[in-house]
Design a protein around this motif. Sequence first.
Motif, PDB file in Angstrom:
ATOM      1  N   LEU A 417       0.867  -1.175   0.000  1.00 42.99           N
ATOM      2  CA  LEU A 417       0.000   0.000   0.000  1.00 42.99           C
ATOM      3  C   LEU A 417       0.903   1.224   0.000  1.00 42.99           C
ATOM      4  O   LEU A 417       1.737   1.378   0.890  1.00 42.99           O
ATOM      5  CB  LEU A 417      -0.867  -0.018   1.264  1.00 42.99           C
ATOM      6  CG  LEU A 417      -2.000   0.988   1.381  1.00 42.99           C
ATOM      7  CD1 LEU A 417      -3.030   0.760   0.278  1.00 42.99           C
ATOM      8  CD2 LEU A 417      -2.660   0.856   2.750  1.00 42.99           C
ATOM      9  N   VAL A 418       0.812   2.054  -1.010  1.00 42.81           N
ATOM     10  CA  VAL A 418       1.660   3.242  -1.056  1.00 42.81           C
ATOM     11  C   VAL A 418       0.793   4.492  -0.944  1.00 42.81           C
ATOM     12  O   VAL A 418      -0.338   4.527  -1.419  1.00 42.81           O
ATOM     13  CB  VAL A 418       2.535   3.291  -2.337  1.00 42.81           C
ATOM     14  CG1 VAL A 418       3.427   2.082  -2.421  1.00 42.81           C
ATOM     15  CG2 VAL A 418       1.696   3.422  -3.588  1.00 42.81           C
ATOM     16  N   MET A 419       1.337   5.490  -0.252  1.00 45.67           N
ATOM     17  CA  MET A 419       0.590   6.736  -0.035  1.00 45.67           C
ATOM     18  C   MET A 419       1.432   7.896  -0.531  1.00 45.67           C
ATOM     19  O   MET A 419       2.654   7.856  -0.466  1.00 45.67           O
ATOM     20  CB  MET A 419       0.317   6.954   1.454  1.00 45.67           C
ATOM     21  CG  MET A 419      -0.418   5.832   2.142  1.00 45.67           C
ATOM     22  SD  MET A 419      -0.904   6.283   3.834  1.00 45.67           S
ATOM     23  CE  MET A 419       0.680   6.422   4.652  1.00 45.67           C
ATOM     24  N   THR A 420       0.790   8.919  -1.017  1.00 50.26           N
ATOM     25  CA  THR A 420       1.507  10.148  -1.322  1.00 50.26           C
ATOM     26  C   THR A 420       0.760  11.313  -0.703  1.00 50.26           C
ATOM     27  O   THR A 420      -0.443  11.470  -0.900  1.00 50.26           O
ATOM     28  CB  THR A 420       1.708  10.369  -2.830  1.00 50.26           C
ATOM     29  OG1 THR A 420       2.292  11.647  -3.024  1.00 50.26           O
ATOM     30  CG2 THR A 420       0.421  10.276  -3.609  1.00 50.26           C
ATOM     31  N   ALA A 421       1.479  12.084   0.104  1.00 47.77           N
ATOM     32  CA  ALA A 421       0.896  13.277   0.716  1.00 47.77           C
ATOM     33  C   ALA A 421       0.969  14.458  -0.241  1.00 47.77           C
ATOM     34  O   ALA A 421       0.455  15.524   0.039  1.00 47.77           O
ATOM     35  CB  ALA A 421       1.634  13.615   2.008  1.00 47.77           C
ATOM     36  N   THR A 422       1.636  14.265  -1.371  1.00 46.02           N
ATOM     37  CA  THR A 422       1.687  15.284  -2.416  1.00 46.02           C
ATOM     38  C   THR A 422       0.741  14.873  -3.526  1.00 46.02           C
ATOM     39  O   THR A 422       0.993  13.885  -4.208  1.00 46.02           O
ATOM     40  CB  THR A 422       3.115  15.416  -2.994  1.00 46.02           C
ATOM     41  OG1 THR A 422       4.011  15.748  -1.936  1.00 46.02           O
ATOM     42  CG2 THR A 422       3.164  16.490  -4.056  1.00 46.02           C
ATOM     43  N   PRO A 423      -0.369  15.567  -3.700  1.00 43.50           N
ATOM     44  CA  PRO A 423      -1.270  15.199  -4.795  1.00 43.50           C
ATOM     45  C   PRO A 423      -0.523  15.176  -6.121  1.00 43.50           C
ATOM     46  O   PRO A 423       0.289  16.050  -6.403  1.00 43.50           O
ATOM     47  CB  PRO A 423      -2.330  16.305  -4.767  1.00 43.50           C
ATOM     48  CG  PRO A 423      -2.303  16.812  -3.362  1.00 43.50           C
ATOM     49  CD  PRO A 423      -0.869  16.732  -2.934  1.00 43.50           C
ATOM     50  N   ILE A 424      -0.782  14.164  -6.908  1.00 44.46           N
ATOM     51  CA  ILE A 424      -0.097  13.997  -8.189  1.00 44.46           C
ATOM     52  C   ILE A 424      -1.104  14.222  -9.314  1.00 44.46           C
ATOM     53  O   ILE A 424      -2.151  13.580  -9.338  1.00 44.46           O
ATOM     54  CB  ILE A 424       0.489  12.571  -8.319  1.00 44.46           C
ATOM     55  CG1 ILE A 424       1.429  12.273  -7.159  1.00 44.46           C
ATOM     56  CG2 ILE A 424       1.199  12.404  -9.640  1.00 44.46           C
ATOM     57  CD1 ILE A 424       2.710  13.032  -7.162  1.00 44.46           C
ATOM     58  N   PRO A 425      -0.824  15.130 -10.253  1.00 40.32           N
ATOM     59  CA  PRO A 425      -1.728  15.306 -11.393  1.00 40.32           C
ATOM     60  C   PRO A 425      -1.932  13.984 -12.125  1.00 40.32           C
ATOM     61  O   PRO A 425      -1.040  13.138 -12.165  1.00 40.32           O
ATOM     62  CB  PRO A 425      -0.988  16.312 -12.278  1.00 40.32           C
ATOM     63  CG  PRO A 425      -0.075  17.040 -11.342  1.00 40.32           C
ATOM     64  CD  PRO A 425       0.325  16.037 -10.307  1.00 40.32           C
ATOM     65  N   ARG A 426      -3.087  13.833 -12.715  1.00 40.00           N
ATOM     66  CA  ARG A 426      -3.443  12.552 -13.336  1.00 40.00           C
ATOM     67  C   ARG A 426      -2.417  12.111 -14.368  1.00 40.00           C
ATOM     68  O   ARG A 426      -2.038  10.945 -14.443  1.00 40.00           O
ATOM     69  CB  ARG A 426      -4.820  12.674 -13.986  1.00 40.00           C
ATOM     70  CG  ARG A 426      -5.281  11.375 -14.642  1.00 40.00           C
ATOM     71  CD  ARG A 426      -6.735  11.478 -15.095  1.00 40.00           C
ATOM     72  NE  ARG A 426      -7.130  10.250 -15.769  1.00 40.00           N
ATOM     73  CZ  ARG A 426      -6.991  10.040 -17.064  1.00 40.00           C
ATOM     74  NH1 ARG A 426      -6.448  10.969 -17.834  1.00 40.00           N
ATOM     75  NH2 ARG A 426      -7.381   8.900 -17.619  1.00 40.00           N
ATOM     76  N   SER A 427      -1.934  13.060 -15.195  1.00 43.23           N
ATOM     77  CA  SER A 427      -0.979  12.691 -16.241  1.00 43.23           C
ATOM     78  C   SER A 427       0.299  12.123 -15.642  1.00 43.23           C
ATOM     79  O   SER A 427       0.869  11.163 -16.154  1.00 43.23           O
ATOM     80  CB  SER A 427      -0.653  13.914 -17.104  1.00 43.23           C
ATOM     81  OG  SER A 427      -0.163  14.982 -16.301  1.00 43.23           O
TER      82      SER A 427
END
Length: 691
Positions: A417-427
């Motif tokens: 399970l990986v999480m990112t606290a930095t929203p990543i644009p869809r592209s």
Amino acid sequence: MPDSAGLSIQFVKGVGPHKARLFSILGISTITDAFHYLPFRYEDRSDLKPITNLQPHSRETVSGTIVSLRAKRSSLSILEAVITDGSGHLKIIWFNQPYLKRTFRMGQSIVVSGMVKPNTRDMPQLMMESPEYEMLSDDADALIHTGRVVPFYSLTEGISQKQFRKIMFSLIGEYAATLRDPLPADVLVRNDLPALQESIRELHFPGNADNMADLNSGTTRYHRRIIFEEFFLFGLGLALLRKNSGQEKGIIFSPKGTLRKALLKQLPFALTSAQKRVMDEIGKDMQDSRAMNRLIQGDVGCGKTIVALSAMLDAVESGYQAVLMAPTEILAEQHYINIRGMIGQLGLNVQVMTGGSRKHIGEPAHAASDIIIGTHALIQEKVKFRKLGLIVIDEQHKFGVMQRAVLRKKGMNPDVLVMTATPIPRSLALTLYGDLDCSVIDELPPNRKPVATAWIESSNRSEIYAVLRKELNKGRQAYVVYPAIEESEKMKLKTALQGKEAFAQKFPEFRVGLLHGRMKPDERAGVMTLFKNREIDILVSTTVIEVGLDVPNASVMLIVHADRFGLSQLHQLRGRVGRGVDRSYCILIADHPVGGDARRRLDIMVKTNDGFRIAEEDLEIRGPGEFLGTRQAGLPDLRNANIIRDAAILEAAKKEAFRIIENDVELKDFSFLKEQLDVFWKGRVDLFKTG
């Protein structure tokens, strides 16, 4: 004729060891690298104008015969020539190139390209200074630098455009015909793509000037072909990773749910519907025989950690260990403090393992531990686990595909399970996380108020202090963040150490604390505990508080030298406030004058609290490579593809890549493609097989 694409650039005619070192600075080691090192612009020198039609201050290309040639010496060596094409005469001057006296001769036919200038000293009336030139031979096709559409490359000191262009021309003439196309024929047909050989020739030395605008914008069908290939090879690797992990038999977890219920019961808030939905998605994955590979994405403060912790408790209740890996010691320590506090009554053993805290955990990674929290120290070879069942990776964009795979090898196909606290644009998410199922927590906790944000020039201190004092007098707390701990010769910035002293003097009635990355883990933990317990009113810090610290009573975030921070970092720092029911404030302090990109970053912070919109803007400002910060460990470079500009090509290439791997995971029918995949991923594709 054998394919020579993998031949070292050093052994190409005209290169040798010295130029090979210069080529390596450009990322060119082989002929293939050179072929994929595309020009950044083109110039049309194919339109040969009669000399009589030339106009001053225009860049032109002309052909003529040398009718006058003389060398002059003053402080400079000067070579003057006059050429004619029958319609008129043009004077040519070269400075400090004495060897040209031996290159040219009377009666020789040449082509020159350069800026036309008026000649006020003598006749003829027009001249060119130091133009690019080429001798005219019987073989008109041999023109490289003039008389055609001419490429220009990004170069390094020590190699000129003419030298590089000449080598590229020679390379294409000798080796382009030997190139094998890694793209299957049906993929080329379905996507209307030209063949590789044709594309390489047309991109380096275009055959005509009909599409100059497309050439210079990088949008020709030949550019599309090269970009598609990069995305295709990238997508193949991700598809292979997804297929292999999906085919492996994973752990079928069978928790009773007792630990999860106990956790949720003691929480002082209710879960959002988005959190519940993502928990259900994870629960289904964990009870499936296929090993889970899932990304949790969400904005700052959306509650990803609680969702991940509930999954960790399900793994523990099923008889397995759970590991949480964070990118920094302070974030790992903060997770350890928070998680231990939340599940302290559940009778579980939680340990922390970082570079500075290995004494806290035994070897192998503690047999008695239920949950182990750590940094990249967890992936060291000597670290073993008793029964690793679930891996949670926080701040995934600061790790990478390969580190994830290494950690997985420490268990028997554990769920990931990986999480990112930095929203990543869809592209970008399509590129980075194409091998993962994706869950988005698209809802913030109820009653969460947007943080009021303003950016103020540092000269307006009274306004800044007024906001801070008002909130402190209400019993609230504040963060003050500086970009550095102590003074640097190179960067004349205010520092955290100076800030601690200044705020202690300015606000003597309040308690001021200091937090930075050089403190020992126990010291940092002590300061954070004091702040959480309201025994510190103003916490002066570096960016170590960027993620992980949760103090609902903190309502002010001051960021000093905010123009020096990236957008993502500013958004993360702002996310430390606004966690309680009170109105919160983020003040971005910048020194005059504020540059263009910095002003754009500060303006978007004022306009919105939406992390996804901020991420899109950040990607737009910095581009993909810079947006990622340090490069993804193990991910290959995208030399020509741009995930913003080329999003549609990315979608098409990814679709084709996943289609091939779905039907032929070992690429048995694509032996050359398999070789190229290994080259593109720098020999690391085997790590994808994590069983």
